[in-house]
Design an enzyme around this catalytic site. Structure first.
Site, mmCIF file in Angstrom:
data_model
loop_
_atom_site.group_PDB
_atom_site.id
_atom_site.type_symbol
_atom_site.label_atom_id
_atom_site.label_comp_id
_atom_site.label_asym_id
_atom_site.label_seq_id
_atom_site.Cartn_x
_atom_site.Cartn_y
_atom_site.Cartn_z
ATOM 1 N N VAL A 27 37.209 35.382 40.389
ATOM 2 C CA VAL A 27 38.736 36.083 40.640
ATOM 3 C C VAL A 27 39.745 34.906 40.815
ATOM 4 C CG1 VAL A 27 40.188 37.636 41.489
ATOM 5 C CG2 VAL A 27 37.656 38.198 41.354
ATOM 6 N N TYR A 28 39.610 33.992 41.850
ATOM 7 C CA TYR A 28 40.373 33.049 41.947
ATOM 8 C C TYR A 28 40.418 32.239 40.685
ATOM 9 C CZ TYR A 28 42.290 28.790 44.168
ATOM 10 O OH TYR A 28 42.976 27.622 44.464
ATOM 11 N N ALA A 29 39.597 31.798 40.131
ATOM 12 C CA ALA A 29 39.604 31.142 38.702
ATOM 13 C C ALA A 29 40.574 31.871 37.541
ATOM 14 C CB ALA A 29 38.371 30.764 38.204
#
Length: 301
Positions: free
Chosen positions: A182-184
């Protein structure tokens, strides 16, 4: 705006700690006209504001940049930097709009916007909670920079002043990594939007407004506590990154990747077949295991 931000109005998100606080101090020391700090942590923000105001008062007693000691242009010639803290949650669109309106009313606009705030959840995608993890990560990392920039960009375009927008993305926005899905995704979105915005401004002739997209690897701010830097990619110090970003921002550089190995990885990923790249990234560089020891920043006392 090639050497300093002297006389400029600077807004920094995530300004209560880490790199955000360092950007703020740099702006104050260079004699910015106003430094606007946005963060949700009121206690930490109060501490940073107190420290910055001490710097402001101390610098008023010092020699102006480039002036000889005891010259008439020393203390009297220094700009009176003002510091403006705002406590707000960047996941709330209404709070962003309201705070931006207050900033415009007080200062007339912003010349330098540093979209620095970010959050990370270091776990597998199926361990993310939609409401507690996925939604806030996308809101803070991807949507908030768009919302904030939209608030101030029209004023930057209309003004004849040089202006800058700095978007702090991540190397995770260029290379996939387990436990960062999700961060990516949020950083891939940020990079795509940021560079597209840069091109739109150039295409429409608004080249006095320049956009710098920053994609660093791990930084020792505590946000990625426990993460291990891949081969040829040391964990960077906040001071080093802030200095590089600041120089790139002043020069209007389109893209800054730190360290150099981030650019190498991006190139290799683009030319190698997927399975070959997976082998290089996983077995040689150790990218795919770099988050195995991740713990993240401990809660503030």
């Amino acid at each position: 705006m090639t050497r300093t931000v002297r006389g400029a109005r600077v807004l920094i998100t995530g300004a209560a700690s880490g790199m955000g606080a360092l950007y703020a101090e740099r702006a104050v020391r260079e004699g910015a006209r106003a430094v606007v700090l946005w963060d949700r942590d009121e206690a930490a923000l109060d501490e940073v504001v107190a420290r910055l105001r001490t710097v402001v008062m101390t610098d008023r007693e010092a020699t102006a940049w480039g002036a000889p000691d005891r010259s008439p242009s020393s203390a009297a010639g220094r700009p009176a930097t003002t510091v403006h803290p705002y406590v707000l949650d960047l996941t709330e669109l209404g709070a962003i709009a309201q705070s931006a309106q207050l900033v415009r009313r007080e200062l007339g606009g912003i010349d330098v916007l540093i979209n620095n705030a970010g959050i990370v959840r270091g776990k597998y995608f199926w361990e993310h909670d939609n409401g507690e993890d996925t939604r806030p990560t996308m809101q803070v990392n991807a949507l908030a920079p768009m919302y904030i920039t939209r608030e101030f960009l029209p004023g930057m375009i209309e003004s004849a002043r040089e202006a800058r927008v700095v978007n702090i993305a991540s190397a995770a926005g260029t290379v996939s990594n387990p436990r960062m899905s999700v961060y990516a995704a949020s950083k891939w979105a940020l990079i795509g939007w940021s560079d597209s915005l840069r091109l739109e401004l150039v295409q429409q002739g608004f080249e006095h407004v320049r956009v710098t997209t920053v994609a660093p690897s791990y930084i020792s701010t505590g946000m990625f506590e426990g993460a291990r830097g891949p081969l040829l990619t040391p964990v960077l110090t906040p001071e080093y990154v802030v200095d590089k970003v600041w120089r790139a921002m002043l020069a209007g550089r389109p893209l800054l990747m730190l360290p150099w190995s981030v650019g190498l990885a991006r190139t290799l990923k683009g030319v190698l077949p997927t399975r070959a790249w997976d082998a290089v990234a996983g077995r040689v560089f150790g990218v795919y295991s770099s988050m195995e020891g991740f713990t993240g920043r401990p809660p503030r006392a």
